[in-house]
Design a protein around this motif. Structure first.
Motif, PDB file in Angstrom:
ATOM      1  N   SER A  86     -34.062 -89.448 -12.378  1.00 39.38           N
ATOM      2  CA  SER A  86     -34.870 -90.574 -13.277  1.00 39.38           C
ATOM      3  C   SER A  86     -33.958 -91.142 -14.236  1.00 39.38           C
ATOM      4  CB  SER A  86     -36.071 -89.793 -13.944  1.00 39.38           C
ATOM      5  OG  SER A  86     -35.384 -88.927 -15.066  1.00 39.38           O
ATOM      6  N   ARG A  87     -34.258 -92.363 -14.355  1.00 41.48           N
ATOM      7  CA  ARG A  87     -33.764 -93.105 -15.556  1.00 41.48           C
ATOM      8  C   ARG A  87     -33.473 -92.287 -16.840  1.00 41.48           C
ATOM      9  NH1 ARG A  87     -32.315 -98.618 -16.653  1.00 41.48           N
ATOM     10  NH2 ARG A  87     -30.845 -98.542 -18.472  1.00 41.48           N
ATOM     11  N   LEU A  88     -34.548 -91.711 -17.227  1.00 38.79           N
ATOM     12  CA  LEU A  88     -34.424 -90.904 -18.481  1.00 38.79           C
ATOM     13  C   LEU A  88     -33.581 -90.103 -18.654  1.00 38.79           C
ATOM     14  CD1 LEU A  88     -36.019 -90.132 -21.085  1.00 38.79           C
ATOM     15  CD2 LEU A  88     -37.434 -88.704 -19.735  1.00 38.79           C
ATOM     16  N   TYR A  89     -33.397 -89.002 -17.318  1.00 37.32           N
ATOM     17  CA  TYR A  89     -32.267 -87.993 -17.514  1.00 37.32           C
ATOM     18  C   TYR A  89     -30.997 -88.610 -17.509  1.00 37.32           C
ATOM     19  CZ  TYR A  89     -29.278 -84.486 -15.567  1.00 37.32           C
ATOM     20  OH  TYR A  89     -28.434 -83.478 -15.271  1.00 37.32           O
ATOM     21  N   THR A  90     -30.769 -89.694 -16.806  1.00 38.09           N
ATOM     22  CA  THR A  90     -29.324 -90.355 -17.031  1.00 38.09           C
ATOM     23  C   THR A  90     -29.061 -90.832 -18.401  1.00 38.09           C
ATOM     24  OG1 THR A  90     -29.539 -91.229 -14.594  1.00 38.09           O
ATOM     25  CG2 THR A  90     -28.046 -92.383 -16.151  1.00 38.09           C
ATOM     26  N   ASP A  91     -30.147 -91.390 -18.937  1.00 43.42           N
ATOM     27  CA  ASP A  91     -30.065 -91.892 -20.247  1.00 43.42           C
ATOM     28  C   ASP A  91     -29.677 -90.839 -21.283  1.00 43.42           C
ATOM     29  OD1 ASP A  91     -30.312 -94.438 -19.492  1.00 43.42           O
ATOM     30  OD2 ASP A  91     -32.027 -94.949 -20.213  1.00 43.42           O
ATOM     31  N   LEU A  92     -30.136 -89.757 -21.199  1.00 42.93           N
ATOM     32  CA  LEU A  92     -30.114 -88.310 -22.022  1.00 42.93           C
ATOM     33  C   LEU A  92     -28.710 -87.775 -21.776  1.00 42.93           C
ATOM     34  CD1 LEU A  92     -33.726 -86.627 -21.689  1.00 42.93           C
ATOM     35  CD2 LEU A  92     -32.657 -87.882 -24.082  1.00 42.93           C
ATOM     36  N   GLU A  93     -28.388 -87.639 -20.383  1.00 42.91           N
ATOM     37  CA  GLU A  93     -27.136 -87.178 -20.224  1.00 42.91           C
ATOM     38  C   GLU A  93     -26.114 -87.986 -20.779  1.00 42.91           C
ATOM     39  OE1 GLU A  93     -25.510 -84.440 -18.253  1.00 42.91           O
ATOM     40  OE2 GLU A  93     -27.411 -83.830 -19.001  1.00 42.91           O
ATOM     41  N   ASN A  94     -26.174 -89.480 -20.824  1.00 46.74           N
ATOM     42  CA  ASN A  94     -25.089 -90.446 -21.228  1.00 46.74           C
ATOM     43  C   ASN A  94     -25.250 -90.686 -22.600  1.00 46.74           C
ATOM     44  OD1 ASN A  94     -24.001 -90.643 -18.760  1.00 46.74           O
ATOM     45  ND2 ASN A  94     -25.335 -91.978 -18.191  1.00 46.74           N
ATOM     46  N   GLU A  95     -26.035 -89.788 -23.679  1.00 48.35           N
ATOM     47  CA  GLU A  95     -26.309 -90.117 -24.839  1.00 48.35           C
ATOM     48  C   GLU A  95     -26.718 -91.290 -25.226  1.00 48.35           C
ATOM     49  OE1 GLU A  95     -22.983 -88.354 -26.919  1.00 48.35           O
ATOM     50  OE2 GLU A  95     -23.356 -86.478 -26.113  1.00 48.35           O
ATOM     51  N   MET A  96     -27.558 -92.227 -24.479  1.00 48.37           N
ATOM     52  CA  MET A  96     -28.138 -93.302 -24.823  1.00 48.37           C
ATOM     53  C   MET A  96     -29.181 -93.513 -25.496  1.00 48.37           C
ATOM     54  SD  MET A  96     -26.628 -95.533 -21.178  1.00 48.37           S
ATOM     55  CE  MET A  96     -27.447 -97.022 -21.765  1.00 48.37           C
ATOM     56  N   LEU A  97     -29.854 -92.247 -25.271  1.00 44.49           N
ATOM     57  CA  LEU A  97     -31.279 -91.730 -26.087  1.00 44.49           C
ATOM     58  C   LEU A  97     -31.293 -90.764 -26.907  1.00 44.49           C
ATOM     59  CD1 LEU A  97     -33.838 -92.017 -23.301  1.00 44.49           C
ATOM     60  CD2 LEU A  97     -33.324 -93.561 -25.147  1.00 44.49           C
ATOM     61  N   PRO A  98     -31.739 -90.703 -27.990  1.00 46.20           N
ATOM     62  CA  PRO A  98     -31.548 -89.438 -28.996  1.00 46.20           C
ATOM     63  C   PRO A  98     -32.249 -88.334 -28.553  1.00 46.20           C
ATOM     64  CG  PRO A  98     -32.955 -91.130 -29.746  1.00 46.20           C
ATOM     65  CD  PRO A  98     -32.478 -91.660 -28.713  1.00 46.20           C
ATOM     66  N   GLY A  99     -31.758 -87.233 -28.353  1.00 44.38           N
ATOM     67  CA  GLY A  99     -32.447 -86.143 -28.107  1.00 44.38           C
ATOM     68  C   GLY A  99     -31.654 -85.026 -27.468  1.00 44.38           C
ATOM     69  N   VAL A 100     -32.406 -83.887 -27.053  1.00 41.02           N
ATOM     70  CA  VAL A 100     -31.661 -82.826 -26.320  1.00 41.02           C
ATOM     71  C   VAL A 100     -32.457 -82.537 -25.094  1.00 41.02           C
ATOM     72  CG1 VAL A 100     -30.137 -82.106 -28.110  1.00 41.02           C
ATOM     73  CG2 VAL A 100     -32.348 -80.962 -27.594  1.00 41.02           C
TER      74      VAL A 100
END
Length: 66
Positions: free
Chosen positions: A45-59
């Protein structure tokens, strides 16, 4: 900010829906057959990619098996 991740499997489709506490959807993936594992759907998913690349706040919590 909290997220709710819902996986719904039926015999034909594996659906992942992610929403925040205001019930606003952030990500929906509904394109993989039901035989695919939840972790596979999430890691694609795009969500996973964005979290892995630190484009979204969160862990990411928990262990992902890919």
């Amino acid at each position: 900010m909290f997220f709710i991740i819902l996986f719904c499997r039926d015999t034909t489709l594996n659906v992942m829906a992610v929403c925040n506490t205001d019930r606003i959807f952030w990500n929906v993936v509904a394109k993989y057959p039901g035989a695919h594992h939840d972790n596979f759907v999430f890691t694609q998913s795009r969500l996973y990619t964005d979290l892995e690349n630190e484009m979204l706040p969160g862990v990411l919590l928990g262990m992902l098996q890919t």
